[in-house]
Write a protein that holds these residues in place. Structure first.
Motif, PDB file in Angstrom:
ATOM      1  N   ARG A  69      87.357  40.169  97.171  1.00  0.00           N
ATOM      2  CA  ARG A  69      88.252  40.670  96.116  1.00  0.00           C
ATOM      3  C   ARG A  69      89.574  39.911  96.109  1.00  0.00           C
ATOM      4  NH1 ARG A  69      88.536  46.759  97.604  1.00  0.00           N
ATOM      5  NH2 ARG A  69      89.854  46.939  95.731  1.00  0.00           N
ATOM      6  N   ILE A  70      90.102  39.578  97.287  1.00  0.00           N
ATOM      7  CA  ILE A  70      91.345  38.810  97.346  1.00  0.00           C
ATOM      8  C   ILE A  70      91.098  37.385  96.874  1.00  0.00           C
ATOM      9  CG2 ILE A  70      93.064  37.843  98.930  1.00  0.00           C
ATOM     10  CD1 ILE A  70      92.903  40.523 100.458  1.00  0.00           C
ATOM     11  N   ALA A  73      91.138  37.522  93.207  1.00  0.00           N
ATOM     12  CA  ALA A  73      92.497  37.707  92.696  1.00  0.00           C
ATOM     13  C   ALA A  73      93.284  36.399  92.779  1.00  0.00           C
ATOM     14  CB  ALA A  73      93.208  38.812  93.479  1.00  0.00           C
ATOM     15  N   PHE A  74      93.116  35.662  93.873  1.00  0.00           N
ATOM     16  CA  PHE A  74      93.769  34.351  93.999  1.00  0.00           C
ATOM     17  C   PHE A  74      93.223  33.385  92.941  1.00  0.00           C
ATOM     18  CE2 PHE A  74      95.737  35.802  97.747  1.00  0.00           C
ATOM     19  CZ  PHE A  74      96.595  34.831  98.254  1.00  0.00           C
ATOM     20  N   ALA A  75      91.923  33.454  92.674  1.00  0.00           N
ATOM     21  CA  ALA A  75      91.324  32.579  91.664  1.00  0.00           C
ATOM     22  C   ALA A  75      91.921  32.849  90.293  1.00  0.00           C
ATOM     23  CB  ALA A  75      89.808  32.777  91.637  1.00  0.00           C
ATOM     24  N   ALA A  94      96.364  24.730  96.517  1.00  0.00           N
ATOM     25  CA  ALA A  94      96.605  24.960  97.941  1.00  0.00           C
ATOM     26  C   ALA A  94      96.803  26.458  98.143  1.00  0.00           C
ATOM     27  CB  ALA A  94      97.839  24.197  98.415  1.00  0.00           C
ATOM     28  N   SER A  95      95.884  27.085  98.846  1.00  0.00           N
ATOM     29  CA  SER A  95      95.908  28.542  98.990  1.00  0.00           C
ATOM     30  C   SER A  95      96.179  28.955 100.431  1.00  0.00           C
ATOM     31  CB  SER A  95      94.573  29.143  98.536  1.00  0.00           C
ATOM     32  OG  SER A  95      94.546  30.540  98.792  1.00  0.00           O
ATOM     33  N   HIS A  96      97.279  29.685 100.618  1.00  0.00           N
ATOM     34  CA  HIS A  96      97.563  30.249 101.938  1.00  0.00           C
ATOM     35  C   HIS A  96      96.625  31.390 102.257  1.00  0.00           C
ATOM     36  CE1 HIS A  96      99.512  33.385 104.440  1.00  0.00           C
ATOM     37  NE2 HIS A  96      99.840  32.364 105.187  1.00  0.00           N
ATOM     38  N   GLY A  97      96.167  32.114 101.232  1.00  0.00           N
ATOM     39  CA  GLY A  97      95.378  33.319 101.472  1.00  0.00           C
ATOM     40  C   GLY A  97      96.255  34.467 101.945  1.00  0.00           C
ATOM     41  N   GLN A 114      93.235  34.477 107.912  1.00  0.00           N
ATOM     42  CA  GLN A 114      93.667  34.621 106.528  1.00  0.00           C
ATOM     43  C   GLN A 114      92.412  34.773 105.676  1.00  0.00           C
ATOM     44  OE1 GLN A 114      95.167  32.022 108.535  1.00  0.00           O
ATOM     45  NE2 GLN A 114      96.664  33.631 108.889  1.00  0.00           N
ATOM     46  N   ILE A 115      92.399  35.750 104.782  1.00  0.00           N
ATOM     47  CA  ILE A 115      91.232  35.963 103.928  1.00  0.00           C
ATOM     48  C   ILE A 115      91.601  35.692 102.471  1.00  0.00           C
ATOM     49  CG2 ILE A 115      90.183  37.586 105.555  1.00  0.00           C
ATOM     50  CD1 ILE A 115      91.076  39.863 103.748  1.00  0.00           C
ATOM     51  N   GLY A 116      90.564  35.632 101.638  1.00  0.00           N
ATOM     52  CA  GLY A 116      90.710  35.223 100.239  1.00  0.00           C
ATOM     53  C   GLY A 116      89.905  33.945 100.064  1.00  0.00           C
ATOM     54  N   GLU A 117      88.567  34.081 100.121  1.00  0.00           N
ATOM     55  CA  GLU A 117      87.643  32.938 100.162  1.00  0.00           C
ATOM     56  C   GLU A 117      87.954  31.890  99.095  1.00  0.00           C
ATOM     57  OE1 GLU A 117      85.193  30.148 100.629  1.00  0.00           O
ATOM     58  OE2 GLU A 117      85.152  31.752 102.140  1.00  0.00           O
ATOM     59  N   ALA A 118      88.135  30.645  99.556  1.00  0.00           N
ATOM     60  CA  ALA A 118      88.534  29.553  98.660  1.00  0.00           C
ATOM     61  C   ALA A 118      87.463  29.197  97.647  1.00  0.00           C
ATOM     62  CB  ALA A 118      88.894  28.325  99.490  1.00  0.00           C
TER      63      ALA A 118
END
Length: 421
Positions: A69-70, A73-75, A94-97, A114-118
């Motif tokens: 889900r994160i 949301a980052f996408a 460039a994603s910190h997550g 850090q989560i939020g799969e790239a």
């Protein structure tokens, strides 16, 4: 190269997406800000994230769902930033997550998550994504934080005196550049000072929410509660006695230590206090611990960024502690100017997102993204992993000369926050 930097800090209130045009001229990396968009996590996601963070426990199913889900949301934030700030022409994301755990024990960091799969970002944008920045530094014996220190060192290099970059997020961190130039007057140093907004936010959420049911405040907006309160000295002394503050740098901390149960344990030793007095005491704690951390280096200016800069009471308390502009140097050593990073061209609310755009640029060019004296690592490392945006991944060649300076040119660009910190 146009790079979108994505950042969500320890306050986990929103995703900041900052776009920058980055170009190398000799040994100077030139950053032209293209703007920033800030999008709040939806209420359900933020609540689920808060419920999974330390000191709470979370099972693997919860971590998997949050990671997805994160990432989504980052996408969505990256797609918006590419379209609205880059005209659909971003070259890299460039994603910190979202940091969910930083495994620190006995002065060492053993791991970080850090989560939020790239892959969600790469799939949505079609751009290559650099992510997972912190782990390589930890593997090299570093703290994995503060990672933006290399950007601070490049940015502050050459400024007179002893400049210090300060970030006031959930956790406070500083980068000190002795002599204004790395290698003169000592090597640069970076470390976490302790809580910035973490305990203040925890107190407001837990205590002010009870006093004003239905309103559910989560932060001390404009420092209003602190302004009405009085510092409770016994509570302040108890909090200042935490061993973390006396530990030598480099060091790092997080909400694994500075959380609501930690605060409740301290409050249990005091008589009942109003929420205003608690928040006033915690605001002074942040200002005092930041000033105590900076003072031994003889800082001449502090360049502040992060959500805490929007709290005028916190900023006033910090200036008092550092003795800004006072001939007698009360609270400081001869006075120390405190200014916002806006004055140097980087919006205070977007500085860390821009910094991760720079870290992504360094990784894409095969260049190290750390300063060992700042993170405590054995060596400087190329950071992160790269997820291709599509077939035919092409990365630029490493430059003949690695950048040692960072300059900011042009206006800061539009800032479109969908929330207020």
């Amino acid at each position: 190269m146009r790079v979108v930097g994505l950042m969500s800090g320890t306050s986990y209130d929103a995703i900041d997406a900052a776009a920058a045009d980055l170009s190398l001229h000799g040994d100077t990396l030139v950053l032209t800000p293209l703007g920033m968009i800030s999008t709040a996590y939806d209420d359900d996601l933020r609540a689920d994230l808060a419920g999974a963070l330390p000191p709470a426990g979370a099972d693997l199913a919860t971590v998997c769902r949050l990671d997805t889900r994160i990432g989504q949301a980052f996408a969505a934030a990256a797609v918006r930033a590419d379209e609205e700030l880059c005209g659909g022409r971003a070259d890299l994301v460039a994603s910190h997550g979202q940091t969910v755990f930083h495994w620190a024990e006995d002065g060492r960091v053993h791991g970080t998550l850090q989560i939020g799969e790239a892959a969600w970002i790469a799939e949505a944008t079609g751009r290559p994504v650099v992510s997972g920045f912190r782990t390589r530094d930890v593997a090299a014996g570093g703290q994995g934080a503060p990672l933006v220190s290399i950007v601070d060192v490049m940015w502050l290099r050459g400024r007179p005196g002893v400049p210090v970059a300060l970030n006031l997020g959930g956790i406070g961190n500083v980068t000190v550049v002795p002599g204004g130039v790395a290698g003169t007057g000592g090597e640069p140093l970076a470390f976490d000072t302790g809580p910035a907004n973490a305990l203040i936010d925890a107190a407001v959420t837990a205590l002010a929410g009870r006093a004003a049911p239905g309103d559910a405040p989560t932060m001390d907006v404009d420092g209003a509660l602190a302004a009405r309160g009085t510092v409770h000295l016994p509570l302040l002394r108890r909090l200042l006695a935490d061993p973390y503050y006396a530990r030598p740098a480099p060091k790092t901390t997080g909400k694994e230590l500075f959380h609501l149960p930690y605060l409740r344990a301290a409050l249990d030793s005091c008589e009942p206090l109003s929420v205003e007095d608690v928040v006033a005491t915690l605001t002074r704690l942040t200002a005092r611990t930041v000033a105590d951390a900076i003072r031994p280096f003889g800082a001449t200016e502090v360049i502040a960024s992060g959500g805490g800069t929007r709290n005028p009471v916190l900023m006033d308390r910090l200036r008092e502690e550092l003795g800004e502009g006072r001939a007698d140097g009360v609270g400081g050593r001869g006075g120390c100017v405190v200014r916002s990073s806006d004055e140097l061209g980087l919006p205070a609310g977007a500085k860390e997102a821009y910094a991760f755009a720079v870290l992504g640029w360094l990784t894409a060019h095969g260049l190290p993204g750390t300063v060992p004296s700042c993170t405590g690592a054995r060596r400087a490392s190329v950071l992160g992993s790269i997820t291709p945006g599509g077939p035919g991944l092409r990365l630029p060649r490493p430059p003949a000369t690695a950048p040692v300076r960072l300059t900011v040119e042009g206006g800061p660009g539009p800032v479109r926050p969908d929330h207020l910190r």
